[in-house]
Design a protein around this motif. Structure first.
Motif, mmCIF file in Angstrom:
data_model
loop_
_atom_site.group_PDB
_atom_site.id
_atom_site.type_symbol
_atom_site.label_atom_id
_atom_site.label_comp_id
_atom_site.label_asym_id
_atom_site.label_seq_id
_atom_site.Cartn_x
_atom_site.Cartn_y
_atom_site.Cartn_z
ATOM 1 N N ASP A 152 -141.941 -40.455 -7.349
ATOM 2 C CA ASP A 152 -140.801 -40.296 -6.581
ATOM 3 C C ASP A 152 -139.519 -40.033 -7.481
ATOM 4 O O ASP A 152 -139.609 -40.306 -8.997
ATOM 5 N N THR A 202 -135.632 -40.843 -8.650
ATOM 6 C CA THR A 202 -134.858 -42.288 -8.652
ATOM 7 C C THR A 202 -133.531 -41.725 -8.056
ATOM 8 O O THR A 202 -132.611 -42.710 -7.847
ATOM 9 N N GLY A 203 -133.316 -40.669 -8.061
ATOM 10 C CA GLY A 203 -131.856 -40.163 -7.477
ATOM 11 C C GLY A 203 -130.783 -40.027 -8.616
ATOM 12 O O GLY A 203 -129.776 -39.377 -8.406
ATOM 13 N N GLU A 204 -131.337 -40.277 -9.987
ATOM 14 C CA GLU A 204 -130.546 -39.975 -11.250
ATOM 15 C C GLU A 204 -130.784 -38.445 -11.510
ATOM 16 O O GLU A 204 -131.865 -38.075 -11.503
ATOM 17 N N ARG A 205 -129.578 -37.679 -11.858
ATOM 18 C CA ARG A 205 -129.799 -36.198 -12.352
ATOM 19 C C ARG A 205 -128.868 -36.168 -13.342
ATOM 20 O O ARG A 205 -128.048 -36.646 -13.861
ATOM 21 N N ILE A 215 -134.010 -34.466 -13.685
ATOM 22 C CA ILE A 215 -134.090 -35.380 -12.403
ATOM 23 C C ILE A 215 -134.830 -36.767 -13.248
ATOM 24 O O ILE A 215 -135.871 -36.369 -14.038
ATOM 25 N N PRO A 257 -137.274 -34.731 -4.743
ATOM 26 C CA PRO A 257 -135.803 -33.994 -4.660
ATOM 27 C C PRO A 257 -135.234 -33.682 -5.915
ATOM 28 O O PRO A 257 -135.394 -34.164 -6.921
#
Length: 205
Positions: A77, A79-82, A95, A185
């Protein structure tokens, strides 16, 4: 004048009807007994056949020894860090990925998912944006359980304004002899990604 008496039979036997001789009938008790014997025999046969059928059928809800192992849940998945880096007329977009399972995952290959035109992927690496010595995604990359890594893809920018373009990521992997593809994502659009190599309609003069 008195008529002659009507006779219904002669001797000691009463004749009810006359006609061809009828075959003799077995006594009622013998017929009933034979019917009961046939019913009991049929019931026993059905019981034996049914018993063998039930014995050969697996009990519902009992797992078979040859049943397949349960499928593992999706281990990867974001982590939301980009991250992003501008390289002249190119963009590096990355990502951070986490292995949310307890077993090691082998990362095989990564690619960009581009719903809109405007970017062209040139190459992907395991490493953060701007990393000097990234590892090409063509090489296997092991990711232990609970660990994180970065995936970065470099793009040619083919349009003056890439801000409306969404960028998603897909990673092929193996874990415990099972292969899969994780759809991760990335960027809903590039509106917050700095890019000075082009010009968007709302850019200041």
């Amino acid at each position: 004048m008195t008529g002659a008496p009507v006779q219904f039979g002669q001797g000691n036997a009463d004749v009810i009807a006359s006609g061809p001789d009828e075959p003799s009938r077995p006594p009622r008790t013998i017929t009933v007994g034979l019917a009961l014997v046939l019913v009991v025999a049929a019931a026993m046969t059905g019981y034996l056949v049914g018993s063998r059928h039930r014995g050969a059928t697996a009990t519902p809800g009992t797992p078979s020894s040859s049943a397949a192992a349960p499928v593992l849940s999706e281990p990867l998945d974001g982590t939301g860090e980009r991250c992003s880096v501008e390289l002249k007329d190119r963009l590096q977009l990355g990502i951070e990925i986490v292995n949310q399972s307890t077993a090691t995952v082998t990362l095989r290959r990564a690619q960009a998912v581009l719903p809109l035109r405007g970017l062209r992927a040139r190459g992907a690496t395991w490493g953060g944006c701007g990393q000097l010595s990234p590892v090409a995604t063509g090489d296997d990359h092991s990711l232990p359980g609970g660990a994180t890594t970065w995936l970065t893809i470099t793009f040619d920018v083919l349009v003056p304004c890439p801000k409306p373009i969404p960028v998603l990521f897909a990673v092929q992997y193996t874990q415990a002899s099972r292969s899969g593809t994780a759809e991760l994502p990335g960027f809903a659009d590039l509106g917050n990604v700095p890019y000075t190599g082009g010009r968007c309609p709302d850019d200041s003069s």
